[in-house]
Design an enzyme around this catalytic site. Structure first.
Site, PDB file in Angstrom:
ATOM      1  N   GLY A   1       0.560  -1.336  -0.089  1.00 28.94           N
ATOM      2  CA  GLY A   1      -0.572  -0.471   0.150  1.00 28.94           C
ATOM      3  C   GLY A   1       0.607   1.317  -0.326  1.00 28.94           C
ATOM      4  O   GLY A   1       1.539   1.259  -0.316  1.00 28.94           O
ATOM      5  N   ASN A   2      -0.121   2.665   0.614  1.00 27.46           N
ATOM      6  CA  ASN A   2       0.746   3.682   0.453  1.00 27.46           C
ATOM      7  C   ASN A   2       0.504   4.545   1.300  1.00 27.46           C
ATOM      8  O   ASN A   2      -0.800   3.864   2.292  1.00 27.46           O
ATOM      9  CB  ASN A   2       0.788   4.207  -0.857  1.00 27.46           C
ATOM     10  CG  ASN A   2       0.337   4.659  -1.498  1.00 27.46           C
ATOM     11  OD1 ASN A   2      -0.994   5.457  -0.766  1.00 27.46           O
ATOM     12  ND2 ASN A   2      -0.424   4.091  -2.056  1.00 27.46           N
TER      13      ASN A   2
END
Ligand code: PMT
Length: 396
Positions: A206-207
């Site tokens: 993810g981020n």
């Protein structure tokens, strides 16, 4: 909704002037900046000091005081809206005929912003043909009139002539700003937040996107009367429901693409603020991946580029706004994305800038179109959203 709106409140000679004290408080509570001007007759009903205290600014009554000139032109240009409340029969008659013998009338005549009159007077004055004629004239010049209401008047007579209640004037002001926005009734598609690309049932790539930037744009668009479809990646945002808001929760880039594609055809404006993963694991394990003694290599494959794909089918009457989060060659990269993804406007934010980008409540942006680059100061994401939507309104 009214946050940051600049309001000039002109108070003229009527017993209803006391209600305007509450009006100042309510406008300030809504986030407006308020400057009060008064006719000298109004000061017989409520003191200059009361308005100065509530608005926290000097209240102008005279053109000249202590060898200084009160600049009515500047005030008229500063304001987003002028409200004349209460508007006495005398002020209404003078304004309708271009008379300019006090600060209120000079500001009215030199203002460039919309003007709302909220009349207050005795019932027979309100019914008099000359008052009616003056109000029709003021309307024909593009002014707004909030009609006086029916009830007991200062004279103890009962009839139409009471100034509208301050709460209702504020409601009028709110719907005035909503209806005057170019985004009113427009369909917006907004992507926001991160995407999660699954590795196995418990892990993902993810981020750091929190979705705050996209949510700030959503809130401001709703304030301006838009209908918003928000395609939102996984976030812990507190989302307030709104009649004109539909939220489509997604997790992966592919899901975000599929949801956005369905909505895109009806969208007048699409804003791609999501931080979408460019790659995803080639294989997603059905069970939790077990640790062993050797290293673990992950093969990644390319994700769909949502903005690029939708940019290819963008119609002439659709507007696309992209974001670029850069760490180097920022303007060059952003301009490249503007062209490649067929954006009309791109919002450049830097991952290197303090207080900008992921997670913060603030952001610092440049807005880049084919014609111009505009640089903004570090601001709250709510304020940044306003700058972005102001520019989009200009594009329309
Ligand atoms: O959510 P916050 O914590 O408030 O942070 C806000 C933000 C930093 C995420 C936001 O301001 C921002 O910059 N969003 C875009 C981040 C990004 O992915 O930029 P990019 O340069 O990689 O992508 C360019 C554009 O293409 C973006 O509009 C992006 O949404 C879009 N894109 C990118 C890849 C992809 N597969 N599909 C896309 O649609």
């Amino acid at each position: 909704m009214l946050t940051g709106k600049k309001i000039v409140l002109a108070v003229t000679g009527s017993i209803a002037a006391y209600k305007s004290l509450l009006l100042v408080r309510l406008l300030i509570k809504e986030g407006c900046e308020v400057r009060v001007i008064m006719t000298s007759s109004a000061t017989n009903f409520v003191s200059q000091l009361s308005f100065a205290t509530l608005s926290n600014h000097t209240v102008y009554v005279d053109f000249f005081k202590d060898n200084t000139w009160a600049n009515h032109v500047e005030l008229g240009l500063w304001a987003d809206l002028m409200i004349i409340a209460p508007a006495s029969a005398n002020t209404i008659a003078k304004a309708a005929n271009g008379v300019c013998d006090n600060m209120v009338l000079a500001t009215y005549l030199s203002s460039k912003c919309p003007v709302i009159f909220a009349p207050a007077m005795d019932l027979d004055m309100y019914l008099h043909p000359s008052t009616k004629h003056n109000l029709i004239n003021l309307k024909s010049y593009g002014n707004h009139i909030i009609e006086a209401t029916y009830g007991e008047l200062a004279s103890r007579l009962v009839g139409q002539g009471r100034m509208e209640e301050p709460e209702n004037i504020v409601d009028y002001v709110k719907s005035f700003f909503v209806n005057s926005s170019k985004l009113y009734g427009k369909n917006l598609l907004i992507t926001a937040g991160p995407t999660y690309e699954a590795l196995d049932p418990v892990r993902f790539i993810g981020n750091h996107s929190s979705g705050k930037m996209g949510w700030a744009i959503t809130k401001e668009a709703l304030n301006r009367g838009a209908l918003v479809n928000l395609v939102l990646g996984p976030t812990s945002l507190m989302i307030n429901p709104h009649a004109n808001l539909s939220i489509h929760h997604v997790s992966s880039a592919q899901q975000m693409y599929e949801a956005s594609k369905k909505l895109h055809d009806h969208a007048d404006i699409s804003i791609f603020s999501a931080a979408v993963a460019d790659y995803r694991p080639k294989d997603v394990a059905e069970q939790k991946i077990k640790k062993n003694d050797s290293n673990f290599a992950l093969e990644l494959i390319k994700n769909v580029d949502i903005a690029y794909e939708l940019g290819k089918i963008k119609k002439a009457n659709q507007v696309h706004v992209g974001f670029a989060l850069e760490t180097e060659n920022e303007e060059i990269n952003a301009k490249g994305k503007l062209a490649k993804k067929n954006f009309d406007l791109i919002v450049l934010n830097s991952a290197n800038e303090k207080g900008a980008g992921f997670k913060h409540d603030t952001n610092k942006i440049k807005l880049i179109s084919n014609k111009a680059i505009t640089t903004y100061e570090l601001k709250s994401k709510d304020e940044v959203a306003k700058d972005i939507l102001d520019q989009i309104e200009e594009l329309l």
